[in-house]
Structure formats: structure tokens, C-alpha cells
Design an enzyme around this catalytic site. Structure first.
Site, PDB file in Angstrom:
ATOM      1  N   HIS A 209       5.797  -1.512   5.750  1.00  0.00           N
ATOM      2  CA  HIS A 209       5.355  -2.784   6.596  1.00  0.00           C
ATOM      3  C   HIS A 209       4.274  -3.281   4.508  1.00  0.00           C
ATOM      4  CE1 HIS A 209       6.090  -5.728   9.196  1.00  0.00           C
ATOM      5  NE2 HIS A 209       5.518  -5.911   9.013  1.00  0.00           N
TER       6      HIS A 209
ATOM      7  N   ARG B 232      11.921  -6.161   7.215  1.00  0.00           N
ATOM      8  CA  ARG B 232      11.095  -4.890   7.915  1.00  0.00           C
ATOM      9  C   ARG B 232      11.499  -3.260   7.709  1.00  0.00           C
ATOM     10  NH1 ARG B 232      11.364  -9.931  10.720  1.00  0.00           N
ATOM     11  NH2 ARG B 232       9.874 -11.076  11.722  1.00  0.00           N
TER      12      ARG B 232
END
Length: 302
Positions: A242, A148
Site C-alpha cells: 500500500h 491495491r
């Protein structure tokens, strides 16, 4: 009252700064709506009808179901906290119908496009331009380790184990996980560490990835970097950091990786989140079947 709840989220529940800010914003919006629409200024005066009215107004404004669900989740968490502290008798968020989500499949970059992206960088062994080598590493960490954005920014030099070729990643809820990496990324990391040490001798920053000026990165910096590169190599509309995490998972599964193993690599709390990626894989398998199996081809109209 909100301040105690937000402190609880930060210190007891160990939620990220970004998540706590989202909770704070949701509660602030709801309080403003209650005051403006019903002249209610205390949390205990709120009823289920008020909560339902607020959600209905959000739907009418065209807000996405996922955002409305999150706002309801913020309210639920707040009123659960109030009840657990004996500050609230009735919980106005109970039995509230939740807007249904339209299932959005994760966006992934095609393997050929990812290859073109990384082939566009010079050989790390001969690249002595810090910003370019750093960008190469930033993208490689996101794609090859599936991190992430916040995990990437939080990565410290001491989290890299070049001997065993693995990273120690601090995920959501302060959960640590080990992510392996291959020889090409190991070489890239070694070249980066050497160039970094030669470029910024004076200042010692714990973070692994640095800006051009030797400072710790921030979320918008990473976002801008990724979108800047992906716009030349991806036809997908979404181009966020992402997307590279989605691409990591999708490519692993398309090569036959075990779903549970991918779940561990991504740091997902449950398998349901990881299973979303199998839908992309099924679509690909359907395409292969249609093209290759004698009984799978579409009938010829002619």
C-alpha cells in the site's frame, strides 16, 4: 444467524473475502465477550450498555481508535441487517460515541529512492530471468498504476491492453476502472509476457503475475516481495504494498495532477480519501516556501 449475515456480505454486498473475514472475526470477538462478561448468548439480549462496555474494554486494552471504529462498524452492519430482516426490534448500536481518529498521513517513498529502486533492475529487453523480471513488473504495476494488493493479484492477462496502453482493474465492490500506463511499463509488460510464455508452456493460468512456480499469487507473497525490496531503498518504517499506492498518488499530486483525476485513478469512492494525499503535498510546498521565498526563511538566531 451470523452465517446468513456473512453470506449477505459476500453475495449481495459483494465484499471481498478479506473484508468478510474481518467482519466475522469482529462479531466472534463480541459474542465471546458478551458470553464471558455477561453470560449473554443471544443477539437480541444485547443492549447499548453492553456495546459501550465492549468498546471501553477494547480501549483499555490499548487497541487503536481505527480498529475500534471498524469493530463498531461491523456490529452496526450486523444489527442493521438483523433489523431489516425483522429479526431484531432494538438496535443496540445506535447513538454510540465513536472514538476519534488521530489523522495518520499516508507514507510515501521519496522520488530519488523510487528511482534507485527501479534503476537496480536490469534492462527488461536483456533480462531472461523470470523471477527478477516478474519482481520488476510487480513493483512497477504498484507504483505506476497505484493498484491495491488485491487488485494486482486479481489482474488477468486479458486485462492488459497494450495497444491503448491501459489496464482494466477490478476494484472494491466489483467496480471496474481503466488505468493508463506509459511506454516504459508497456515495454516491461511485453518482455514479461514473452518470457512467461517461454517459461510456462504447459500450464495456462489466467492471472497476469505468477509465482516462480507458475501459480497465482497470494496476499502474503506480494507483501513479502515488496517489503524485501523496499527495505534496501526506503528509510520509511512502513514498507507494505500500500506504500507504493500512496507513493503513486503523492508523486502525481506533487507534479500538479488534478485531485479528481487522481481519485479516479485510485478508484476511491469519494474525494475525502484522496484529499489525505494533499497534506503530504502541502508539507512539501511549505518546505519549498521556507527555503526559497525571501519572507519565508526562518529568522537567524545569530
Amino acid at each position: 444467524m451470523h452465517h446468513q449475515f456473512l453470506a449477505h456480505l459476500t453475495h449481495q454486498r459483494r465484499l471481498s473475502e478479506h473484508t468478510v473475514a474481518a467482519y466475522a472475526n469482529d462479531l466472534k470477538q463480541f459474542a465471546a465477550w458478551c458470553l464471558g462478561e455477561h453470560e449473554i448468548a443471544t443477539t437480541s439480549a444485547v443492549t447499548r450498555d453492553h456495546v459501550k462496555g465492549w468498546l471501553a474494554s477494547l480501549m483499555a486494552s490499548g487497541l487503536a481508535a481505527a480498529s475500534i471504529r471498524r469493530k463498531l462498524s461491523s456490529l452496526k452492519a450486523f444489527y442493521n441487517y438483523q433489523q431489516s430482516r425483522g429479526l431484531q426490534q432494538e438496535n443496540p448500536t445506535l447513538r454510540i460515541p465513536i472514538p476519534k481518529l488521530s489523522r495518520r498521513l499516508p507514507v510515501a517513498v521519496a522520488e530519488k529512492d523510487i528511482k534507485r529502486l527501479f534503476d537496480s533492475f536490469p534492462d527488461p529487453l536483456t533480462n531472461d530471468h523470470f523471477p527478477l523480471l516478474r519482481d520488476h513488473l510487480l513493483l512497477a504495476l504498484l507504483y505506476q498504476c497505484g493498484m491495491r494488493r488485491a487488485e494486482l493479484i486479481g489482474l488477468k492477462q486479458t486485462d492488459v491492453d497494450l495497444n491503448h496502453r491501459r489496464l482494466s482493474v477490478l476494484g472494491k465492490g466489483d467496480k471496474q476502472r481503466l488505468v493508463p500506463f506509459g511506454p516504459k511499463l508497456a515495454e516491461l509488460l511485453e518482455c514479461y509476457n514473452e518470457l512467461r510464455a517461454g517459461t510456462f508452456q504447459e500450464e495456462e493460468v489466467a492471472a497476469l503475475l505468477l509465482t516462480d512456480r507458475g501459480k497465482r499469487m497470494y496476499p502474503k507473497y506480494v507483501y513479502n516481495k515488496v517489503t524485501e525490496y523496499l527495505k534496501d531503498f526506503s528509510t520509511e518504517e512502513k514498507k507494505s504494498p500500500h506504500v507504493l499506492r500512496h507513493t503513486f498518488a503523492t508523486h502525481l499530486l506533487s507534479e500538479g495532477a488534478d485531485l479528481n483525476a487522481v481519485k479516479e485513478l485510485l478508484g476511491h469512492a469519494n474525494l475525502a480519501a484522496t484529499q489525505l494525499y494533499t497534506h503530504n503535498n502541502i508539507k512539501r510546498l511549505q518546505e519549498v516556501y521556507r527555503q526559497a521565498h525571501p519572507e519565508g526563511k526562518e529568522p537567524d538566531d545569530s
